[in-house]
Design a protein around this motif. Structure first.
Motif, PDB file in Angstrom:
ATOM      1  N   ASP A 100      -0.630  12.523   2.763  1.00 43.84           N
ATOM      2  CA  ASP A 100      -0.140  11.316   1.778  1.00 43.84           C
ATOM      3  C   ASP A 100      -0.295   9.769   2.362  1.00 43.84           C
ATOM      4  OD1 ASP A 100      -0.614  12.675  -0.799  1.00 43.84           O
ATOM      5  OD2 ASP A 100       1.482  13.109  -1.648  1.00 43.84           O
ATOM      6  N   GLY A 101       0.270   9.826   4.189  1.00 43.19           N
ATOM      7  CA  GLY A 101      -0.093   8.451   4.595  1.00 43.19           C
ATOM      8  C   GLY A 101       1.154   8.374   4.996  1.00 43.19           C
ATOM      9  N   SER A 106       2.382  13.559  -5.462  1.00 40.67           N
ATOM     10  CA  SER A 106       0.709  13.427  -4.514  1.00 40.67           C
ATOM     11  C   SER A 106       0.324  11.927  -5.662  1.00 40.67           C
ATOM     12  CB  SER A 106       0.111  13.677  -4.191  1.00 40.67           C
ATOM     13  OG  SER A 106       0.262  14.504  -3.008  1.00 40.67           O
ATOM     14  N   LEU A 142       1.621   8.663  -6.719  1.00 43.50           N
ATOM     15  CA  LEU A 142       1.935   7.263  -5.343  1.00 43.50           C
ATOM     16  C   LEU A 142       0.962   6.089  -4.854  1.00 43.50           C
ATOM     17  CD1 LEU A 142       2.541  10.298  -1.902  1.00 43.50           C
ATOM     18  CD2 LEU A 142       3.807   8.193  -3.455  1.00 43.50           C
ATOM     19  N   GLY A 143       0.451   6.066  -6.362  1.00 46.86           N
ATOM     20  CA  GLY A 143      -0.854   4.807  -6.186  1.00 46.86           C
ATOM     21  C   GLY A 143       0.388   3.654  -6.365  1.00 46.86           C
ATOM     22  N   LEU A 176       2.431   2.413  -4.113  1.00 41.35           N
ATOM     23  CA  LEU A 176       2.382   3.330  -2.792  1.00 41.35           C
ATOM     24  C   LEU A 176       1.182   2.480  -2.675  1.00 41.35           C
ATOM     25  CD1 LEU A 176       4.183   2.761  -0.312  1.00 41.35           C
ATOM     26  CD2 LEU A 176       3.672   5.404   0.046  1.00 41.35           C
ATOM     27  N   HIS A 177       0.469   3.357  -2.639  1.00 45.10           N
ATOM     28  CA  HIS A 177      -1.231   2.539  -2.317  1.00 45.10           C
ATOM     29  C   HIS A 177      -1.154   1.504  -3.020  1.00 45.10           C
ATOM     30  CE1 HIS A 177      -1.614   7.250  -1.821  1.00 45.10           C
ATOM     31  NE2 HIS A 177      -1.363   6.809  -1.036  1.00 45.10           N
ATOM     32  N   LEU A 178      -1.125   0.807  -3.855  1.00 42.31           N
ATOM     33  CA  LEU A 178      -1.439  -0.497  -4.462  1.00 42.31           C
ATOM     34  C   LEU A 178      -1.416  -1.360  -3.567  1.00 42.31           C
ATOM     35  CD1 LEU A 178      -2.893  -2.288  -6.259  1.00 42.31           C
ATOM     36  CD2 LEU A 178      -1.021  -1.337  -8.070  1.00 42.31           C
ATOM     37  N   GLN A 222       0.795  -1.608  -0.335  1.00 43.66           N
ATOM     38  CA  GLN A 222      -0.151  -0.795   1.403  1.00 43.66           C
ATOM     39  C   GLN A 222      -1.633  -1.964   1.057  1.00 43.66           C
ATOM     40  OE1 GLN A 222       0.516   2.666   1.413  1.00 43.66           O
ATOM     41  NE2 GLN A 222       1.976   2.419   3.587  1.00 43.66           N
ATOM     42  N   ALA A 223      -2.788  -1.952  -0.080  1.00 48.14           N
ATOM     43  CA  ALA A 223      -3.793  -2.442  -0.248  1.00 48.14           C
ATOM     44  C   ALA A 223      -3.389  -3.899  -0.346  1.00 48.14           C
ATOM     45  CB  ALA A 223      -4.432  -1.776  -1.624  1.00 48.14           C
ATOM     46  N   LYS A 280      -2.583  -5.975   2.511  1.00 49.66           N
ATOM     47  CA  LYS A 280      -3.373  -5.425   4.295  1.00 49.66           C
ATOM     48  C   LYS A 280      -4.374  -6.830   4.755  1.00 49.66           C
ATOM     49  CE  LYS A 280      -4.688  -0.970   4.344  1.00 49.66           C
ATOM     50  NZ  LYS A 280      -5.227   0.444   4.323  1.00 49.66           N
TER      51      LYS A 280
END
Length: 265
Positions: A27-28, A248, A251-252, A254-256, A258-259, A262
């Motif tokens: 999952d990163g 999993s 985890l939205g 976290l991904h949101l 991080q994106a 960037k």
């Protein structure tokens, strides 16, 4: 951007403990933490970390009889030798995993002793443990825990913990600041973080009030993550929460984040 560590005690409970390392890596996550490794050998843990290129961010010293309700013994007069033995039990895990932070649970306030004796035992235990860990390059952590989830715990407020740091006087003794516990007990998270930042060695997160993912409830976590960056925090942010409906799948948040942070190419 903060470096996030999956808490394998609370996350990925869909699979057996040793399989959670691989699940977190897929999952990163590049770091993990958990409460206790002692049901497995140091070698078993080290193999999983190496196989999945993970950093061991944190684990706890043995807490006494957890099943019977004990939550540490550092503040218990008369149990100094037991605390020292618990620390020695953790050393092979520290050495095998390369972990640089371990948490010593203070314990529930023991009956039959006075506050002064409890404080003296706590300070003495922490001072000796910090001295034992210093040559290994390891920080000893203490954590204020909210009185709703853990009634009777010895340490519950941020200022209380930092006063202990000052009394112990060991450079490698730090506070594990859990925003979930702090919000329940005190709030004012940004100002408390700024005030005590020099003494903070680890951060943990969970949504308030339900301890699910940090994407709902009363705390603005992206603001706090950005504040950690501005303050120059170099440690880990442990994701110590109970996923609401699958690790999993949840985890939205976290991904949101991080994106959104960037840097454009």
């Amino acid at each position: 951007m903060p470096r996030f560590a999956a808490n394998l005690t609370m996350m990925y409970t869909e699979v057996p403990f040793l399989d959670r390392f691989g699940a977190a890596a897929r999952d990163g996550f590049d770091a993990v933490e958990y409460l206790f490794p002692y049901e497995h050998t140091p070698a078993e843990i080290a193999v999983r970390l190496k196989a999945h290129d993970l950093t061991q961010a944190l684990f706890n010293l043995p807490p006494g009889d957890w099943v019977a309700g004990e939550r540490g013994m550092a503040c218990h007069p008369g149990r100094e030798a037991e605390f020292a033995t618990a620390l020695e039990r953790a050393i092979p895990y520290i050495e095998a995993t390369g972990c640089q932070r371990v948490h010593a649970m203070a314990g529930l306030v023991p009956a039959g002793s006075d506050a002064a004796s409890q404080r003296a035992s706590y300070v003495a235990n922490l001072r000796r443990a910090a001295a034992r860990l210093a040559p290994l390059g390891v920080s000893l952590l203490i954590e204020p825990i909210n009185s709703r989830d853990m009634p009777g715990y010895f340490l519950s407020l941020q200022q209380q913990a930092h006063d202990v740091l000052a009394e112990v006087g060991a450079p490698n003794l730090k506070v594990q600041m859990d925003f979930y516990h702090c919000q329940i007990m005190e709030g004012d998270l940004s100002k408390r973080l700024q005030k005590h930042f020099a003494g903070v060695g680890h951060i943990q997160i969970a949504g308030v009030p339900d301890r699910h993912e940090p994407d709902h409830g009363e705390v603005n976590f992206p603001h706090l993550f950005d504040l950690l960056d501005r303050l120059g925090f170099e440690g880990f942010v442990g994701c110590e929460y109970r996923p609401k409906a699958g690790t999993s799948e949840g985890l939205g948040w976290l991904h949101l984040y991080q994106a959104s942070r960037k840097t454009p190419a």
